[in-house]
Scaffold this motif. Structure first.
Motif, PDB file in Angstrom:
ATOM      1  N   MET A 116       9.923  38.989 -11.888  1.00 33.66           N
ATOM      2  CA  MET A 116      11.212  39.291 -11.941  1.00 33.66           C
ATOM      3  C   MET A 116      11.593  39.828 -13.335  1.00 33.66           C
ATOM      4  SD  MET A 116      13.976  36.445 -11.026  1.00 33.66           S
ATOM      5  CE  MET A 116      15.867  37.092 -10.595  1.00 33.66           C
ATOM      6  N   ASN A 117      12.211  40.951 -13.165  1.00 34.65           N
ATOM      7  CA  ASN A 117      12.787  41.534 -14.338  1.00 34.65           C
ATOM      8  C   ASN A 117      14.298  42.186 -14.130  1.00 34.65           C
ATOM      9  OD1 ASN A 117      12.425  43.976 -13.522  1.00 34.65           O
ATOM     10  ND2 ASN A 117      10.324  44.200 -14.026  1.00 34.65           N
ATOM     11  N   GLY A 118      14.837  42.099 -15.459  1.00 36.00           N
ATOM     12  CA  GLY A 118      16.277  42.697 -15.108  1.00 36.00           C
ATOM     13  C   GLY A 118      17.165  42.494 -16.335  1.00 36.00           C
ATOM     14  N   ASN A 119      18.449  42.540 -16.133  1.00 41.88           N
ATOM     15  CA  ASN A 119      19.202  42.722 -17.396  1.00 41.88           C
ATOM     16  C   ASN A 119      19.583  41.472 -17.855  1.00 41.88           C
ATOM     17  OD1 ASN A 119      19.696  45.431 -17.384  1.00 41.88           O
ATOM     18  ND2 ASN A 119      21.140  45.304 -15.603  1.00 41.88           N
ATOM     19  N   SER A 120      20.055  40.420 -16.951  1.00 42.17           N
ATOM     20  CA  SER A 120      20.386  38.929 -17.396  1.00 42.17           C
ATOM     21  C   SER A 120      19.907  37.979 -16.564  1.00 42.17           C
ATOM     22  CB  SER A 120      21.975  38.811 -17.749  1.00 42.17           C
ATOM     23  OG  SER A 120      22.313  37.777 -18.442  1.00 42.17           O
ATOM     24  N   LEU A 121      18.569  37.571 -16.672  1.00 42.14           N
ATOM     25  CA  LEU A 121      17.982  36.890 -15.766  1.00 42.14           C
ATOM     26  C   LEU A 121      18.319  35.385 -15.829  1.00 42.14           C
ATOM     27  CD1 LEU A 121      14.503  38.194 -15.811  1.00 42.14           C
ATOM     28  CD2 LEU A 121      16.360  38.675 -14.351  1.00 42.14           C
ATOM     29  N   THR A 122      19.074  34.907 -17.065  1.00 41.22           N
ATOM     30  CA  THR A 122      19.634  33.439 -17.031  1.00 41.22           C
ATOM     31  C   THR A 122      20.875  33.411 -16.387  1.00 41.22           C
ATOM     32  OG1 THR A 122      20.438  34.148 -19.427  1.00 41.22           O
ATOM     33  CG2 THR A 122      18.258  33.406 -19.268  1.00 41.22           C
ATOM     34  N   ASP A 123      21.632  34.290 -15.979  1.00 41.46           N
ATOM     35  CA  ASP A 123      22.830  34.182 -15.400  1.00 41.46           C
ATOM     36  C   ASP A 123      22.641  33.010 -14.113  1.00 41.46           C
ATOM     37  OD1 ASP A 123      24.793  35.922 -16.776  1.00 41.46           O
ATOM     38  OD2 ASP A 123      24.688  37.316 -15.292  1.00 41.46           O
ATOM     39  N   ALA A 124      23.702  32.138 -14.172  1.00 41.09           N
ATOM     40  CA  ALA A 124      23.538  31.481 -13.101  1.00 41.09           C
ATOM     41  C   ALA A 124      23.862  31.848 -11.876  1.00 41.09           C
ATOM     42  CB  ALA A 124      24.881  30.232 -13.315  1.00 41.09           C
ATOM     43  N   GLU A 125      24.460  33.038 -11.856  1.00 39.21           N
ATOM     44  CA  GLU A 125      24.485  33.757 -10.362  1.00 39.21           C
ATOM     45  C   GLU A 125      23.257  34.180  -9.763  1.00 39.21           C
ATOM     46  OE1 GLU A 125      27.109  37.201 -10.970  1.00 39.21           O
ATOM     47  OE2 GLU A 125      28.975  35.873 -11.867  1.00 39.21           O
ATOM     48  N   LEU A 126      22.309  34.088 -10.468  1.00 41.37           N
ATOM     49  CA  LEU A 126      20.946  34.785 -10.073  1.00 41.37           C
ATOM     50  C   LEU A 126      20.101  33.491  -9.860  1.00 41.37           C
ATOM     51  CD1 LEU A 126      19.985  37.464 -12.357  1.00 41.37           C
ATOM     52  CD2 LEU A 126      20.840  37.737 -10.356  1.00 41.37           C
ATOM     53  N   ASN A 127      20.503  32.182  -9.752  1.00 45.00           N
ATOM     54  CA  ASN A 127      19.617  31.051  -9.549  1.00 45.00           C
ATOM     55  C   ASN A 127      19.175  31.021  -8.018  1.00 45.00           C
ATOM     56  OD1 ASN A 127      19.713  30.151 -11.999  1.00 45.00           O
ATOM     57  ND2 ASN A 127      21.634  28.421 -11.611  1.00 45.00           N
ATOM     58  N   SER A 128      20.059  31.683  -7.162  1.00 51.45           N
ATOM     59  CA  SER A 128      19.598  31.751  -5.740  1.00 51.45           C
ATOM     60  C   SER A 128      18.313  32.499  -5.493  1.00 51.45           C
ATOM     61  CB  SER A 128      20.653  32.227  -4.970  1.00 51.45           C
ATOM     62  OG  SER A 128      21.148  33.517  -5.113  1.00 51.45           O
ATOM     63  N   PHE A 129      18.114  33.444  -6.421  1.00 49.85           N
ATOM     64  CA  PHE A 129      17.076  34.488  -6.357  1.00 49.85           C
ATOM     65  C   PHE A 129      16.049  33.911  -7.364  1.00 49.85           C
ATOM     66  CE2 PHE A 129      20.561  37.093  -5.262  1.00 49.85           C
ATOM     67  CZ  PHE A 129      19.924  37.856  -3.998  1.00 49.85           C
ATOM     68  N   ARG A 130      16.315  33.176  -8.667  1.00 52.51           N
ATOM     69  CA  ARG A 130      15.047  32.881  -9.448  1.00 52.51           C
ATOM     70  C   ARG A 130      14.675  31.423  -9.078  1.00 52.51           C
ATOM     71  NH1 ARG A 130      15.937  31.097 -14.169  1.00 52.51           N
ATOM     72  NH2 ARG A 130      18.087  30.093 -13.891  1.00 52.51           N
ATOM     73  N   LEU A 131      15.239  30.633  -8.308  1.00 56.67           N
ATOM     74  CA  LEU A 131      14.896  29.285  -8.132  1.00 56.67           C
ATOM     75  C   LEU A 131      14.402  29.023  -6.515  1.00 56.67           C
ATOM     76  CD1 LEU A 131      17.304  27.495 -10.440  1.00 56.67           C
ATOM     77  CD2 LEU A 131      14.984  28.342 -10.949  1.00 56.67           C
ATOM     78  N   ASN A 132      13.516  28.246  -6.427  1.00 53.03           N
ATOM     79  CA  ASN A 132      13.077  27.804  -5.051  1.00 53.03           C
ATOM     80  C   ASN A 132      12.872  29.021  -4.179  1.00 53.03           C
ATOM     81  OD1 ASN A 132      13.621  25.039  -5.742  1.00 53.03           O
ATOM     82  ND2 ASN A 132      15.772  25.498  -5.186  1.00 53.03           N
ATOM     83  N   GLN A 133      12.024  29.894  -4.452  1.00 49.85           N
ATOM     84  CA  GLN A 133      11.672  30.939  -3.683  1.00 49.85           C
ATOM     85  C   GLN A 133      10.216  30.972  -2.874  1.00 49.85           C
ATOM     86  OE1 GLN A 133      13.514  34.145  -3.831  1.00 49.85           O
ATOM     87  NE2 GLN A 133      14.622  32.378  -4.470  1.00 49.85           N
TER      88      GLN A 133
END
Length: 172
Positions: A116-133
């Motif tokens: 995964m790569n992008g601008n601000s991967l630590t944003d909590a808004e991205l947790n649904s994409f970062r976690l439990n995939q």
């Protein structure tokens, strides 16, 4: 002497060309595709974090052939009771049209890295994409992959004559 040898050669050719062995078993209609599908299940979610540099690796249980390719799909949810599988690379955009983040992958004959790569991967808004995939990793011959709609996981499975029961679970 030359005439006798020529006669034997002609007779031998006729005899051997008319030989026929027993009929073999009937074949399958169409092309038989050898494919394999792997999936990490809900008991083995993939998480993209700073600790793993937003990358996960799956090591194939055996080396791939040089003629194999890898297709990767991310579980995107359920729509009308059916699982949605999103083909990678997958890019998400901000409302203004600029790129927010992407999922992509690379593979060799022994592993596939999904990152995964992008601008601000630590944003909590991205947790649904970062976690439990959950991902499905499909290995098929390259000539098959060139002829099928890779964007549609169901079509790939159907064309490769694979069923859900043949999906191998990734365990770590």
């Amino acid at each position: 002497m030359k005439k006798i040898l020529t006669l034997f050669a002609v007779v031998g050719l006729i005899v051997f060309s008319s030989c026929e062995g027993p009929e073999g078993p009937p074949g399958q209609d169409g092309v038989n595709i050898v494919g394999t599908v792997y999936e990490n299940t809900s008991s083995n979610y993939y998480n993209f974090t700073a600790q793993n540099n937003y990358k996960v690796r799956f090591n194939f249980p055996q080396r791939l052939f040089d003629s194999d390719v890898v297709l990767v799909y991310r579980f995107g949810g359920v729509d009308s009771g059916r699982d949605v599988w999103e083909f990678l690379p997958e890019t998400h955009f901000f409302d203004d049209g600029t790129r927010n983040f992407s999922f992509d992958f690379t593979f060799s004959d022994s592993f596939v890295d999904i990152y995964m790569n992008g601008n601000s991967l630590t944003d909590a808004e991205l947790n649904s994409f970062r976690l439990n995939q959950i991902f499905r990793i499909v290995v098929v011959p390259a000539d098959f992959a060139a002829k099928v709609n890779k964007n549609n996981f169901s079509e790939v499975m159907q064309a490769a004559k694979l069923s859900e029961t043949q999906i191998q679970e990734i365990k770590f």
